[in-house]
Design a protein around this motif. Structure first.
Motif, PDB file in Angstrom:
ATOM      1  N   LYS A   1       0.831  -1.273   0.065  1.00  0.00           N
ATOM      2  CA  LYS A   1       0.105  -0.058   0.019  1.00  0.00           C
ATOM      3  C   LYS A   1       0.767   1.327   0.070  1.00  0.00           C
ATOM      4  O   LYS A   1       1.882   1.372   0.711  1.00  0.00           O
ATOM      5  N   LEU A   2       0.664   2.142  -0.907  1.00  0.00           N
ATOM      6  CA  LEU A   2       1.348   3.222  -0.817  1.00  0.00           C
ATOM      7  C   LEU A   2       0.623   4.712  -0.762  1.00  0.00           C
ATOM      8  O   LEU A   2      -0.337   4.563  -1.235  1.00  0.00           O
ATOM      9  N   GLU A   3       1.326   5.663  -0.266  1.00  0.00           N
ATOM     10  CA  GLU A   3       0.403   6.934  -0.264  1.00  0.00           C
ATOM     11  C   GLU A   3       1.393   7.644  -1.144  1.00  0.00           C
ATOM     12  O   GLU A   3       2.711   7.955  -1.019  1.00  0.00           O
ATOM     13  N   LEU A   4       1.165   8.236  -2.299  1.00  0.00           N
ATOM     14  CA  LEU A   4       1.766   8.905  -3.566  1.00  0.00           C
ATOM     15  C   LEU A   4       1.527  10.427  -3.469  1.00  0.00           C
ATOM     16  O   LEU A   4       0.668  10.982  -3.071  1.00  0.00           O
TER      17      LEU A   4
ATOM     18  N   HIS B   1       7.403  -6.644 -18.895  1.00  0.00           N
ATOM     19  CA  HIS B   1       7.753  -5.829 -19.895  1.00  0.00           C
ATOM     20  C   HIS B   1       8.893  -4.857 -19.400  1.00  0.00           C
ATOM     21  O   HIS B   1       8.409  -4.292 -18.423  1.00  0.00           O
ATOM     22  N   PRO B   2       9.860  -4.642 -19.969  1.00  0.00           N
ATOM     23  CA  PRO B   2      10.986  -3.481 -19.560  1.00  0.00           C
ATOM     24  C   PRO B   2      10.502  -2.114 -19.671  1.00  0.00           C
ATOM     25  O   PRO B   2       9.699  -1.869 -20.549  1.00  0.00           O
ATOM     26  N   VAL B   3      10.416  -1.556 -18.351  1.00  0.00           N
ATOM     27  CA  VAL B   3       9.863  -0.056 -18.428  1.00  0.00           C
ATOM     28  C   VAL B   3      10.857   0.846 -17.575  1.00  0.00           C
ATOM     29  O   VAL B   3      11.470   0.303 -16.715  1.00  0.00           O
ATOM     30  N   MET B   4      11.038   2.044 -18.315  1.00  0.00           N
ATOM     31  CA  MET B   4      12.037   2.823 -17.658  1.00  0.00           C
ATOM     32  C   MET B   4      11.136   3.712 -16.252  1.00  0.00           C
ATOM     33  O   MET B   4      10.459   4.353 -16.619  1.00  0.00           O
ATOM     34  N   SER B   5      11.619   3.143 -15.113  1.00  0.00           N
ATOM     35  CA  SER B   5      10.747   3.710 -14.140  1.00  0.00           C
ATOM     36  C   SER B   5      10.770   5.138 -13.514  1.00  0.00           C
ATOM     37  O   SER B   5      10.048   5.691 -12.962  1.00  0.00           O
ATOM     38  N   CYS B   6      11.934   5.851 -14.244  1.00  0.00           N
ATOM     39  CA  CYS B   6      12.092   6.931 -13.810  1.00  0.00           C
ATOM     40  C   CYS B   6      10.997   8.120 -14.716  1.00  0.00           C
ATOM     41  O   CYS B   6      10.704   8.969 -14.257  1.00  0.00           O
TER      42      CYS B   6
ATOM     43  N   ALA C   1       4.737  11.309  -8.329  1.00  0.00           N
ATOM     44  CA  ALA C   1       5.662  10.728  -7.799  1.00  0.00           C
ATOM     45  C   ALA C   1       5.812   9.538  -8.870  1.00  0.00           C
ATOM     46  O   ALA C   1       4.956   8.729  -9.591  1.00  0.00           O
ATOM     47  N   THR C   2       7.166   9.373  -9.221  1.00  0.00           N
ATOM     48  CA  THR C   2       7.526   8.417 -10.516  1.00  0.00           C
ATOM     49  C   THR C   2       7.468   7.054  -9.689  1.00  0.00           C
ATOM     50  O   THR C   2       7.974   6.863  -8.364  1.00  0.00           O
ATOM     51  N   LEU C   3       7.495   5.940 -10.578  1.00  0.00           N
ATOM     52  CA  LEU C   3       7.412   4.639  -9.930  1.00  0.00           C
ATOM     53  C   LEU C   3       9.047   4.188  -9.407  1.00  0.00           C
ATOM     54  O   LEU C   3       9.176   3.818  -8.204  1.00  0.00           O
ATOM     55  N   LEU C   4      10.093   5.039 -10.031  1.00  0.00           N
ATOM     56  CA  LEU C   4      11.378   4.903  -9.480  1.00  0.00           C
ATOM     57  C   LEU C   4      11.400   5.336  -8.177  1.00  0.00           C
ATOM     58  O   LEU C   4      12.165   4.831  -7.153  1.00  0.00           O
ATOM     59  N   SER C   5      10.896   6.637  -7.848  1.00  0.00           N
ATOM     60  CA  SER C   5      10.941   7.235  -6.466  1.00  0.00           C
ATOM     61  C   SER C   5      10.065   6.317  -5.376  1.00  0.00           C
ATOM     62  O   SER C   5      10.661   6.304  -4.409  1.00  0.00           O
ATOM     63  N   VAL C   6       9.113   5.867  -5.994  1.00  0.00           N
ATOM     64  CA  VAL C   6       8.387   4.633  -4.990  1.00  0.00           C
ATOM     65  C   VAL C   6       9.317   3.589  -4.739  1.00  0.00           C
ATOM     66  O   VAL C   6       9.374   3.195  -3.420  1.00  0.00           O
ATOM     67  N   ILE C   7       9.992   2.989  -5.622  1.00  0.00           N
ATOM     68  CA  ILE C   7      10.841   1.865  -5.627  1.00  0.00           C
ATOM     69  C   ILE C   7      11.897   2.274  -4.685  1.00  0.00           C
ATOM     70  O   ILE C   7      12.208   1.648  -3.469  1.00  0.00           O
TER      71      ILE C   7
ATOM     72  N   ALA D   1       3.847   6.561 -10.938  1.00  0.00           N
ATOM     73  CA  ALA D   1       3.491   5.503 -10.043  1.00  0.00           C
ATOM     74  C   ALA D   1       1.890   5.256 -10.217  1.00  0.00           C
ATOM     75  O   ALA D   1       1.249   4.108 -10.479  1.00  0.00           O
ATOM     76  N   ALA D   2       1.413   6.348 -10.015  1.00  0.00           N
ATOM     77  CA  ALA D   2      -0.309   6.227 -10.220  1.00  0.00           C
ATOM     78  C   ALA D   2      -0.824   5.651 -11.236  1.00  0.00           C
ATOM     79  O   ALA D   2      -2.153   5.189 -11.152  1.00  0.00           O
ATOM     80  N   VAL D   3      -0.125   5.668 -12.189  1.00  0.00           N
ATOM     81  CA  VAL D   3      -0.751   5.034 -13.690  1.00  0.00           C
ATOM     82  C   VAL D   3      -0.046   3.710 -13.761  1.00  0.00           C
ATOM     83  O   VAL D   3      -0.341   2.904 -15.046  1.00  0.00           O
TER      84      VAL D   3
END
Ligand code: FES
Ligand code: FES
Length: 164
Positions: A11-14, A52-57, A18-24, A61-63
């Motif tokens: 569970k995350l509070e965004l 699938h490879p994704v550039m997380s930066c 916020a990027t997926l990278l910052s969450v990770i 994160a929300a999508v």
């Protein structure tokens, strides 16, 4: 929001944007995934989303929809590949390596399902989005090639044994 990361629901509070990278890296403290350019140009931050490879930066994160796998979640599957990176000189400073290994893991899964004719060309083309400032690229192309060939050889051996 809730995401599945390395097989675990989290569970995350965004914060806005916020990027997926910052969450990770910052929320989940999974520091294997690296940030280099921070703008989708180098591939250092590559993770898998539903394989699938994704550039997380550059992924919000929300999508993000789907299972996220980071280098930590690929520890077992990529063991032989990582050993081959070391064996063939596939890294120097290592900053790009997690992204290379994550991307190559997806590529090797794909090759296991659908072999290609010109393997080296295929690997070079597919990994061309993962930039390295230190090596001449040959080391990690050789590492991926050898890992593929060794996995094929192990599989052939297993099939031979099972026929006995
Ligand atoms: S850090 Fe994400 S592409 Fe470079
Ligand atoms: S090993 Fe240093 S950037 Fe690739």
């Amino acid at each position: 929001m809730e995401l599945r990361i390395n097989g675990q629901p989290v569970k995350l509070e965004l914060t806005a944007g916020a990027t997926l990278l910052s969450v990770i890296r910052d929320q989940l403290r999974l520091r294997g995934t690296k940030e280099s350019c921070g703008r989708g140009e180098c591939g250092a931050c590559t993770v898998l989303v539903d394989g699938h490879p994704v550039m997380s930066c550059i992924k919000l994160a929300a999508v993000t929809a789907g299972d996220v796998t980071t280098i930590e979640g690929l520890a077992e599957e990529s063991r032989d590949l990582r050993e081959a990176f070391a064996e063939f000189g596939g890294f120097q400073c290592g900053f790009c390596t997690a992204g290379q290994v994550v991307h190559a893991t997806a590529l090797l899964r794909e090759l296991a399902m659908r072999p290609v004719d010109d393997l080296e060309k295929f690997i070079r083309k597919r990994l061309s989005g993962n930039i390295c400032r230190c090596t001449g690229y040959n080391g990690f192309v050789d590492a991926v090639l050898q890992t593929y060939r060794r996995r094929l050889a192990r599989q052939a051996k297993r099939m031979e044994v099972s026929r006995l």
